[in-house]
Scaffold this active site. Structure first.
Site, short mmCIF file in Angstrom:
data_model
loop_
_atom_site.label_atom_id
_atom_site.label_comp_id
_atom_site.label_asym_id
_atom_site.label_seq_id
_atom_site.Cartn_x
_atom_site.Cartn_y
_atom_site.Cartn_z
N ALA A 123 25.25 -19.06 15.19
CA ALA A 123 25.74 -19.11 13.81
C ALA A 123 24.70 -19.74 12.89
O ALA A 123 24.42 -19.22 11.80
CB ALA A 123 27.06 -19.89 13.76
N LYS A 156 20.34 -31.58 16.71
CA LYS A 156 20.22 -32.92 17.32
C LYS A 156 19.45 -32.96 18.64
O LYS A 156 19.17 -34.03 19.14
CB LYS A 156 21.60 -33.54 17.50
CG LYS A 156 22.46 -32.93 18.57
CD LYS A 156 23.73 -33.73 18.73
CE LYS A 156 24.64 -33.09 19.75
NZ LYS A 156 25.81 -33.88 20.04
N THR A 192 25.27 -21.52 22.64
CA THR A 192 24.88 -20.10 22.66
C THR A 192 24.00 -19.80 23.86
O THR A 192 24.20 -18.82 24.57
CB THR A 192 24.12 -19.75 21.35
OG1 THR A 192 25.01 -19.92 20.25
CG2 THR A 192 23.58 -18.33 21.38
N GLN A 236 27.29 -16.63 29.08
CA GLN A 236 26.94 -15.69 30.15
C GLN A 236 27.49 -14.30 29.84
O GLN A 236 26.79 -13.30 29.88
CB GLN A 236 27.53 -16.17 31.48
CG GLN A 236 26.95 -17.46 31.98
CD GLN A 236 27.63 -17.92 33.26
OE1 GLN A 236 28.55 -17.29 33.76
NE2 GLN A 236 27.17 -19.03 33.80
N GLU A 284 36.26 -8.15 30.18
CA GLU A 284 36.73 -9.51 30.44
C GLU A 284 38.23 -9.56 30.17
O GLU A 284 38.82 -8.60 29.66
CB GLU A 284 36.00 -10.52 29.55
CG GLU A 284 34.56 -10.74 29.96
CD GLU A 284 33.87 -11.81 29.14
OE1 GLU A 284 33.88 -12.97 29.55
OE2 GLU A 284 33.33 -11.48 28.07
N HIS A 311 38.35 -22.59 30.50
CA HIS A 311 37.87 -21.41 31.23
C HIS A 311 38.40 -21.51 32.65
O HIS A 311 38.27 -22.57 33.29
CB HIS A 311 36.35 -21.35 31.22
CG HIS A 311 35.82 -20.01 31.62
ND1 HIS A 311 35.90 -19.54 32.91
CD2 HIS A 311 35.26 -19.02 30.90
CE1 HIS A 311 35.38 -18.32 32.96
NE2 HIS A 311 34.99 -17.98 31.75
N ARG A 342 42.80 -15.62 29.12
CA ARG A 342 42.40 -16.88 29.75
C ARG A 342 43.47 -17.94 29.83
O ARG A 342 43.52 -18.71 30.78
CB ARG A 342 41.26 -17.47 28.95
CG ARG A 342 39.99 -17.16 29.59
CD ARG A 342 38.86 -17.72 28.85
NE ARG A 342 37.81 -16.75 28.99
CZ ARG A 342 36.69 -16.80 28.34
NH1 ARG A 342 36.46 -17.76 27.50
NH2 ARG A 342 35.78 -15.88 28.56
N HIS A 398 36.43 -25.35 27.65
CA HIS A 398 35.39 -24.33 27.39
C HIS A 398 35.18 -24.04 25.91
O HIS A 398 34.04 -23.90 25.47
CB HIS A 398 35.81 -23.05 28.11
CG HIS A 398 34.82 -21.93 28.01
ND1 HIS A 398 33.54 -22.04 28.50
CD2 HIS A 398 34.92 -20.68 27.48
CE1 HIS A 398 32.89 -20.90 28.29
NE2 HIS A 398 33.71 -20.06 27.65
N GLU A 430 31.65 -21.88 16.41
CA GLU A 430 32.74 -22.58 17.10
C GLU A 430 33.31 -23.74 16.27
O GLU A 430 34.50 -24.07 16.40
CB GLU A 430 32.26 -23.10 18.46
CG GLU A 430 33.38 -23.68 19.30
CD GLU A 430 32.98 -23.96 20.74
OE1 GLU A 430 31.88 -23.57 21.15
OE2 GLU A 430 33.80 -24.59 21.45
N ARG A 472 41.56 -17.54 22.26
CA ARG A 472 40.41 -16.68 21.92
C ARG A 472 40.24 -15.55 22.94
O ARG A 472 40.25 -15.78 24.15
CB ARG A 472 39.14 -17.53 21.90
CG ARG A 472 37.88 -16.75 21.60
CD ARG A 472 36.69 -17.67 21.64
NE ARG A 472 36.50 -18.15 22.97
CZ ARG A 472 35.51 -17.77 23.77
NH1 ARG A 472 34.61 -16.90 23.37
NH2 ARG A 472 35.39 -18.27 24.99
#
Ligand code: SIN
Length: 551
Positions: A15, A34, A42, A46, A113, A241, A287, A348, A372, A383
């Protein structure tokens, strides 16, 4: 020391970098990050990017899957725009040089997925995030207008309300003017001033004891935005997750859902499968369902984990399709081609965050958020896998014309910049009690895991709240007494984020998606349920000196 730029970007994942690249033609840009430039969530993604590419797929199907997974709380206009504009943004990434896996012929290889009715996940083996981050960084580095400040961590935002007591923080008259930023290497706090600020600092998995997230995910953006008066929504929806490697030294290494997409099966120790009891999509259920099912099975059996079995799939194929997962499991003693791997759920993804509109604008003028850290309404109560990189690409693109229009618009910044006080640490001294930081850090992460995890109850939430109130007090006192470090800033940020999650969870009197409370097991009408909202409009002072003098 003052650093003045047209556009300030906080964070360097998909982003932040996308926004920086797109806004650079309109003026000077500072990227404040930071850690090292490439160190963001990011990089560790995977699975990939969900994007409608296949002949048998459509934007409407992607929208339908997102809405279904979000369980009544997605904002449909946001979902439609992100699904519709996503493929063009992905194409730009490809034009920039991102290489995604292709089929033998000319098309892209698309994975599947949980919650997706079609194969639509673009990926680069199981190093998708790394490939995207590499592409964006190469392009950013070629831009003259972008200056990068690595190992610089934002302390707090600077807003008009802090300079003018007649303005209520977060009200329609409030504006973001800049940020105080700790240069970690020199220990000094610099003042960054900008015409607008993009918050793209990622999530907060480190709030929980077990997480798939990198160490940088300490809720910095949501916490600094909250302290500045921004609206924060739906923090109770934290995605776990279902399949992270269960091994004491593996730091909850993620085993991508695309492994199940390729045919991986979840099993109990006995070898029995169980997901068919919970959802018609079995192992590829959304999920929230899979994580809650695993949690339930583990609690029922008393086992420490469940197992992911891919031994029936061709070994070569597994090695080629998932080189990163294969190698990492092997390192911890599990040969995917020969053995089941032990897996457990881990924190996650933060589905709530800083509330933004369709162009990434927050309730504070000149403050944008994307990725995020933000809550746009795409994810709802859960999500859909691989929708997040897409959200970052689309929202960052859409924010650019708005931010560009704010530049040189006769802003208050030119009149007010001189009034911004430099950071002054007052009487703060170097800490001789760092144990407070490590102790409180562990306590927060443990209490969040035990009391505010996959399954919640009113009693557990109340316990969590009692403790976080005490911890916040102690951290506040420590924070103002001692010279700030990255560790104290991160501790303060995970504490504030934990508090926001707990309060969001207490405000939601139902179970829905990722928020499951045994005392409110029913799901109410989505029209009544709505979003939870937290906002702090207390006027506050910012530099340590002012505060020390006032306490
Ligand atoms: C995964 O690869 O399973 C993670 C993808 C995501 O969180 O979107």
């Amino acid at each position: 020391m003052d650093i003045s730029k047209d556009f300030i970007v906080i964070g360097s994942g998909v982003a932040g970098l996308t926004y920086a690249l797109k806004v650079a033609p309109y003026g000077s840009v500072a990227i404040v990050t930071k850690a090292a430039l490439d160190e963001s969530a990011t990089k560790y993604a995977q699975g990939g990017i969900a994007s409608v590419m296949a002949e048998d797929d459509s934007c409407d199907l992607h929208v339908a899957d997102t809405l279904e997974t979000g369980q009544g709380l997605c904002k449909e206009d946001v979902v439609r725009i992100i699904c519709r504009e996503g493929p063009a943004r992905v194409e730009e990434l490809i034009q920039m040089g991102a290489r995604f896996d292709r089929e033998q012929g000319s098309g892209y290889h698309l994975s599947r997925e949980g919650g997706h009715s079609k194969h639509r996940i673009l990926h680069a083996t199981d190093f998708t995030g790394l490939e995207i981050e590499r592409t964006l960084i190469d392009t950013v580095k070629a831009q003259k207008n972008i200056e990068i400040f690595t190992h610089h961590m934002v302390v707090d935002l600077i807003t008009l309300a802090q300079l003018d007591a007649s303005i209520v923080p977060g009200s329609s008259r409030d504006e973001a003017l800049g940020a105080y930023v700790l240069d970690e290497k020199s220990g000094t706090v610099k003042t960054f001033i900008g015409q607008s600020i993009m918050l793209a600092s990622g999530g907060a998995g480190k709030v929980y004891l077990y997480t798939s997230n990198p160490d940088t995910a300490t809720g910095d953006g949501v916490s600094i935005a909250y302290r500045a008066g921004a609206n924060i929504s739906n923090m109770e929806f934290f995605q776990f997750h279902p399949t992270c490697l269960y091994h004491p030294d593996a730091k909850s290494f993620l085993i991508s859902e695309t492994v199940r997409g390729e045919g991986g099966i979840l099993r109990l120790k006995s070898g029995d499968t169980f997901m068919e009891k919970y959802h018609k999509m079995g192992c590829l259920a959304p999920r929230d369902v899979v994580a809650q099912a695993i949690d339930h099975e583990m609690k029922t059996s008393g086992d420490d984990c469940v197992y992911l079995d891919v031994t029936h799939l061709e070994g070569v194929r597994i090695r080629e399709r998932f080189p990163n997962i294969f190698k990492t499991c092997k390192k911890f003693g599990f040969d995917l081609a020969e053995q089941w791997v032990p897996v457990v759920p881990a924190a996650h993804y933060m589905c709530g965050g800083v509330a933004v509109d369709l162009d990434g604008q927050t309730n504070i003028k000149r403050l944008f958020a994307s990725g995020e850290v933000c809550h746009s309404g795409l994810h709802g109560a859960n999500r859909l896998a691989s929708n997040s990189l897409l959200e970052g690409l689309v929202l960052s693109h859409r924010a650019v014309p708005k931010a560009a229009a704010l530049k040189d618009d006769g802003s208050v910044l030119s009149q007010r910049a001189g009034q911004i006080p430099p950071w002054d640490s007052g009487g703060a001294v170097t800490s001789d009690e760092s144990v407070v930081v490590s102790h409180n850090w562990d306590e927060i992460r443990r209490l969040m895991w035990n009391y505010v995890g996959i399954v919640r109850t009113n009693k557990r939430l109340q316990r969590a709240q009692r403790r976080i109130v005490l911890l916040l007090d102690e951290i506040r006192e420590y924070y103002w007494k001692f010279l700030i470090t990255k560790d104290t800033l991160e501790l303060r940020n995970i504490a504030v984020t934990a508090d926001l999650i707990i309060r969001g969870a207490m405000n939601r009197k139902e179970s829905r998606g990722l928020h499951y409370n045994l005392d409110f097991p029913d799901t109410t009408d989505p029209k009544e349920a709505g979003d939870t909202l937290l906002q702090d409009s207390t006027p506050r002072l910012f530099t340590q000196k002012e505060t020390t003098n006032h306490e």
